[in-house]
Design a protein around this motif. Structure first.
Motif, PDB file in Angstrom:
ATOM      1  N   CYS A  73       7.287  10.694  -6.424  1.00  0.00           N
ATOM      2  CA  CYS A  73       6.087  11.106  -5.688  1.00  0.00           C
ATOM      3  C   CYS A  73       6.503  12.065  -4.569  1.00  0.00           C
ATOM      4  CB  CYS A  73       5.423   9.868  -5.087  1.00  0.00           C
ATOM      5  SG  CYS A  73       3.874  10.171  -4.227  1.00  0.00           S
ATOM      6  N   GLU A  74       5.686  13.103  -4.350  1.00  0.00           N
ATOM      7  CA  GLU A  74       5.935  13.941  -3.187  1.00  0.00           C
ATOM      8  C   GLU A  74       5.890  13.049  -1.952  1.00  0.00           C
ATOM      9  OE1 GLU A  74       3.403  17.318  -2.953  1.00  0.00           O
ATOM     10  OE2 GLU A  74       4.369  18.345  -4.657  1.00  0.00           O
ATOM     11  N   THR A  75       6.892  13.175  -1.106  1.00  0.00           N
ATOM     12  CA  THR A  75       7.063  12.257   0.016  1.00  0.00           C
ATOM     13  C   THR A  75       5.829  12.197   0.902  1.00  0.00           C
ATOM     14  OG1 THR A  75       9.447  12.667  -0.047  1.00  0.00           O
ATOM     15  CG2 THR A  75       8.555  11.660   1.958  1.00  0.00           C
ATOM     16  N   LYS A  76       5.149  13.324   1.082  1.00  0.00           N
ATOM     17  CA  LYS A  76       3.966  13.343   1.951  1.00  0.00           C
ATOM     18  C   LYS A  76       2.847  12.478   1.370  1.00  0.00           C
ATOM     19  CE  LYS A  76       1.924  17.545  -0.051  1.00  0.00           C
ATOM     20  NZ  LYS A  76       1.451  18.919   0.236  1.00  0.00           N
ATOM     21  N   TRP A  77       2.754  12.421   0.021  1.00  0.00           N
ATOM     22  CA  TRP A  77       1.736  11.579  -0.609  1.00  0.00           C
ATOM     23  C   TRP A  77       2.130  10.110  -0.542  1.00  0.00           C
ATOM     24  CZ3 TRP A  77      -2.997  13.118  -2.072  1.00  0.00           C
ATOM     25  CH2 TRP A  77      -3.218  14.485  -2.241  1.00  0.00           C
ATOM     26  N   LEU A  78       3.403   9.850  -0.789  1.00  0.00           N
ATOM     27  CA  LEU A  78       3.874   8.466  -0.762  1.00  0.00           C
ATOM     28  C   LEU A  78       3.689   7.850   0.618  1.00  0.00           C
ATOM     29  CD1 LEU A  78       5.335   6.176  -2.298  1.00  0.00           C
ATOM     30  CD2 LEU A  78       7.490   7.134  -1.476  1.00  0.00           C
ATOM     31  N   ALA A  79       3.865   8.650   1.657  1.00  0.00           N
ATOM     32  CA  ALA A  79       3.765   8.135   3.028  1.00  0.00           C
ATOM     33  C   ALA A  79       2.394   7.558   3.336  1.00  0.00           C
ATOM     34  CB  ALA A  79       4.105   9.238   4.026  1.00  0.00           C
ATOM     35  N   GLN A  80       1.374   7.960   2.571  1.00  0.00           N
ATOM     36  CA  GLN A  80       0.013   7.480   2.841  1.00  0.00           C
ATOM     37  C   GLN A  80      -0.186   6.017   2.419  1.00  0.00           C
ATOM     38  OE1 GLN A  80      -3.164  10.120   1.596  1.00  0.00           O
ATOM     39  NE2 GLN A  80      -1.810  11.892   1.665  1.00  0.00           N
ATOM     40  N   ASN A  81       0.656   5.538   1.519  1.00  0.00           N
ATOM     41  CA  ASN A  81       0.479   4.154   1.051  1.00  0.00           C
ATOM     42  C   ASN A  81       1.791   3.605   0.519  1.00  0.00           C
ATOM     43  OD1 ASN A  81      -1.117   1.890   0.654  1.00  0.00           O
ATOM     44  ND2 ASN A  81      -1.740   2.459  -1.405  1.00  0.00           N
ATOM     45  N   GLU A  82       2.879   3.911   1.226  1.00  0.00           N
ATOM     46  CA  GLU A  82       4.214   3.625   0.694  1.00  0.00           C
ATOM     47  C   GLU A  82       4.458   2.143   0.477  1.00  0.00           C
ATOM     48  OE1 GLU A  82       8.930   4.517   1.661  1.00  0.00           O
ATOM     49  OE2 GLU A  82       7.350   5.382   2.915  1.00  0.00           O
ATOM     50  N   GLN A  83       4.153   1.321   1.456  1.00  0.00           N
ATOM     51  CA  GLN A  83       4.457  -0.105   1.345  1.00  0.00           C
ATOM     52  C   GLN A  83       3.734  -0.740   0.161  1.00  0.00           C
ATOM     53  OE1 GLN A  83       3.736  -2.321   4.928  1.00  0.00           O
ATOM     54  NE2 GLN A  83       4.232  -4.298   4.002  1.00  0.00           N
ATOM     55  N   GLN A  84       2.435  -0.408   0.016  1.00  0.00           N
ATOM     56  CA  GLN A  84       1.661  -0.995  -1.079  1.00  0.00           C
ATOM     57  C   GLN A  84       2.121  -0.476  -2.447  1.00  0.00           C
ATOM     58  OE1 GLN A  84       0.464   0.249   1.693  1.00  0.00           O
ATOM     59  NE2 GLN A  84      -0.858  -1.303   2.660  1.00  0.00           N
ATOM     60  N   LEU A  85       2.471   0.818  -2.521  1.00  0.00           N
ATOM     61  CA  LEU A  85       2.889   1.373  -3.802  1.00  0.00           C
ATOM     62  C   LEU A  85       4.231   0.811  -4.245  1.00  0.00           C
ATOM     63  CD1 LEU A  85       1.870   5.155  -3.866  1.00  0.00           C
ATOM     64  CD2 LEU A  85       1.436   3.437  -5.625  1.00  0.00           C
ATOM     65  N   LEU A  86       5.167   0.690  -3.318  1.00  0.00           N
ATOM     66  CA  LEU A  86       6.461   0.126  -3.693  1.00  0.00           C
ATOM     67  C   LEU A  86       6.322  -1.346  -4.077  1.00  0.00           C
ATOM     68  CD1 LEU A  86       8.897   1.739  -1.098  1.00  0.00           C
ATOM     69  CD2 LEU A  86       8.339   2.500  -3.413  1.00  0.00           C
ATOM     70  N   ALA A  87       5.432  -2.056  -3.392  1.00  0.00           N
ATOM     71  CA  ALA A  87       5.164  -3.450  -3.765  1.00  0.00           C
ATOM     72  C   ALA A  87       4.547  -3.515  -5.162  1.00  0.00           C
ATOM     73  CB  ALA A  87       4.247  -4.105  -2.741  1.00  0.00           C
ATOM     74  N   TYR A  88       3.691  -2.535  -5.475  1.00  0.00           N
ATOM     75  CA  TYR A  88       3.079  -2.472  -6.811  1.00  0.00           C
ATOM     76  C   TYR A  88       4.150  -2.260  -7.882  1.00  0.00           C
ATOM     77  CZ  TYR A  88       0.763  -0.431 -10.863  1.00  0.00           C
ATOM     78  OH  TYR A  88       0.364  -0.143 -12.137  1.00  0.00           O
TER      79      TYR A  88
END
Length: 362
Positions: free
Chosen positions: A245-260
């Motif tokens: 993921c482009e880092t700027k996009w990931l930063a918007q929901n990083e914790q939840q996405l990595l948990a997913y």
């Protein structure tokens, strides 16, 4: 009166195994999803304690009584000796959704992952040593020369025993070397097993303006059900997940996405299914970044970085890239197949890297 001689839970699937005895004999059961609304039971006859009947007493079964195996299918038509519970043991097959019952280290019966009723209305059997003919209760177990289940039981015994020496540090080292030699140094390392076996981890790596997240340890386990869909299960039964993921996009929901991402590593064993190329899974976490995107497509992208993951117990490990797709793309995949969806690349950059733009349909 019924007695439970032995009970045990699968080490990786929501299944309870138990051996039940009554005055007529013994049965081995696997209770899938115990206590839940969609629970089901798979069974296998083990032995009769008294003279075998001429036929199965289905009326008694409807009253909740365990049936006896008919005389023409029974190795001990006059009844067998009672089992000593101290000599019973259970061997879980490597997928965790099937098990064998042993007595004095000899296989008495086995309930495979495919045993039980099927969607087409047929019924797949379990196998019992003391069964000599095919019946509604079980099929003959046969010998190591005639039934591959013996080899699978032995392989499972070796697999579980191998963890007495904890091979995880060596596995971890091999996977980390493969990942870092391709993508660069790890930024964050997360243990995602919650302190439970098997050990699993997720690492993130920043490469330019893209962040990669990859799992390791998932491939320790074979996935359930694969052999019901292919004649070469060894090609599909092990996987790891990757998300870019482009880092700027990931930063918007990083914790939840990595948990997913970490949460999906348990999906095959929690639901007794498997993940492979072309499968799609829902993802609310990605829709919180962009409401157009609702699901993840799993793909072995030919254009993504090639990471030389090591073999796991001789099997190749499939690296499945998680590619966010829109509701429209998901619907197209359901109607025409994921392979056709993948062929509809919209030319919006590297297909495996999420950048907030649909990859396959404009």
């Amino acid at each position: 009166m019924k007695n439970i001689l032995l009970e045990e839970f699968s080490p990786i699937c929501p299944i309870q195994a138990f051996v039940e005895e009554d005055e007529n004999g013994v049965f081995f059961y696997l209770w899938d999803y115990p206590g839940e609304e969609h629970a089901s039971i798979r069974s296998c006859w083990v032995r009769n304690y008294g003279p075998a009947p001429d036929s199965i007493d289905f009326a008694a079964m409807e009253d909740g009584q365990a049936p006896m195996l008919p005389r023409d299918c029974c190795a001990h038509p006059d009844g067998a000796d009672r089992l000593n519970p101290e000599q019973l043991s259970i061997v879980w097959l490597e997928e965790g959704d099937a098990a064998a019952l042993l007595y004095e280290d000899e296989v008495l019966c086995v309930i495979p992952g495919w045993a039980g009723p099927s969607p087409d209305g047929s019924h797949y059997p379990s196998y019992a040593r003391d069964c000599t003919g095919e019946s509604d209760l079980c099929f003959p177990l046969g010998t190591p020369e005639t039934n591959a289940m013996f080899a699978r039981i032995e392989a499972a015994q070796h697999f579980w025993a191998s963890w007495d020496g904890n091979p995880w540090p060596d596995i971890q080292h091999q996977f980390m070397d493969a990942i870092t030699s391709t993508l660069g140094p790890v930024k964050q390392y997360y243990g995602i097993d919650g302190g439970h076996w098997p050990p699993k981890a997720l690492v993130t790596i920043e490469q330019g303006d893209v962040t990669y997240a990859l799992t390791l340890g998932v491939s320790i386990l074979r996935q359930p059900k694969v052999e019901q869909y292919t004649e070469e299960p060894e090609q599909l039964r092990r996987f790891e997940l990757a998300f870019a993921c482009e880092t700027k996009w990931l930063a918007q929901n990083e914790q939840q996405l990595l948990a997913y991402v970490s949460g999906q590593t348990s999906l095959p064993w929690s639901y007794m299914t498997f993940l492979a190329q072309g499968h799609t899974i829902p993802c609310q976490e990605i829709s919180q970044i962009n409401s157009r995107f609702t699901s993840m497509l799993l793909a072995k992208s030919e254009d993504a970085p090639t990471i030389p993951l090591p073999l796991m117990v001789g099997d190749p490990v499939n690296l499945l890239w998680m590619i966010p797709i829109t509701a429209e793309e998901q619907q197209y995949a359901e109607m025409h197949g994921s392979e056709q969806l993948l062929e509809r690349s919209a030319g919006n950059g590297a297909d495996w890297i999420f950048n907030g733009v649909a990859k396959f349909m404009k």
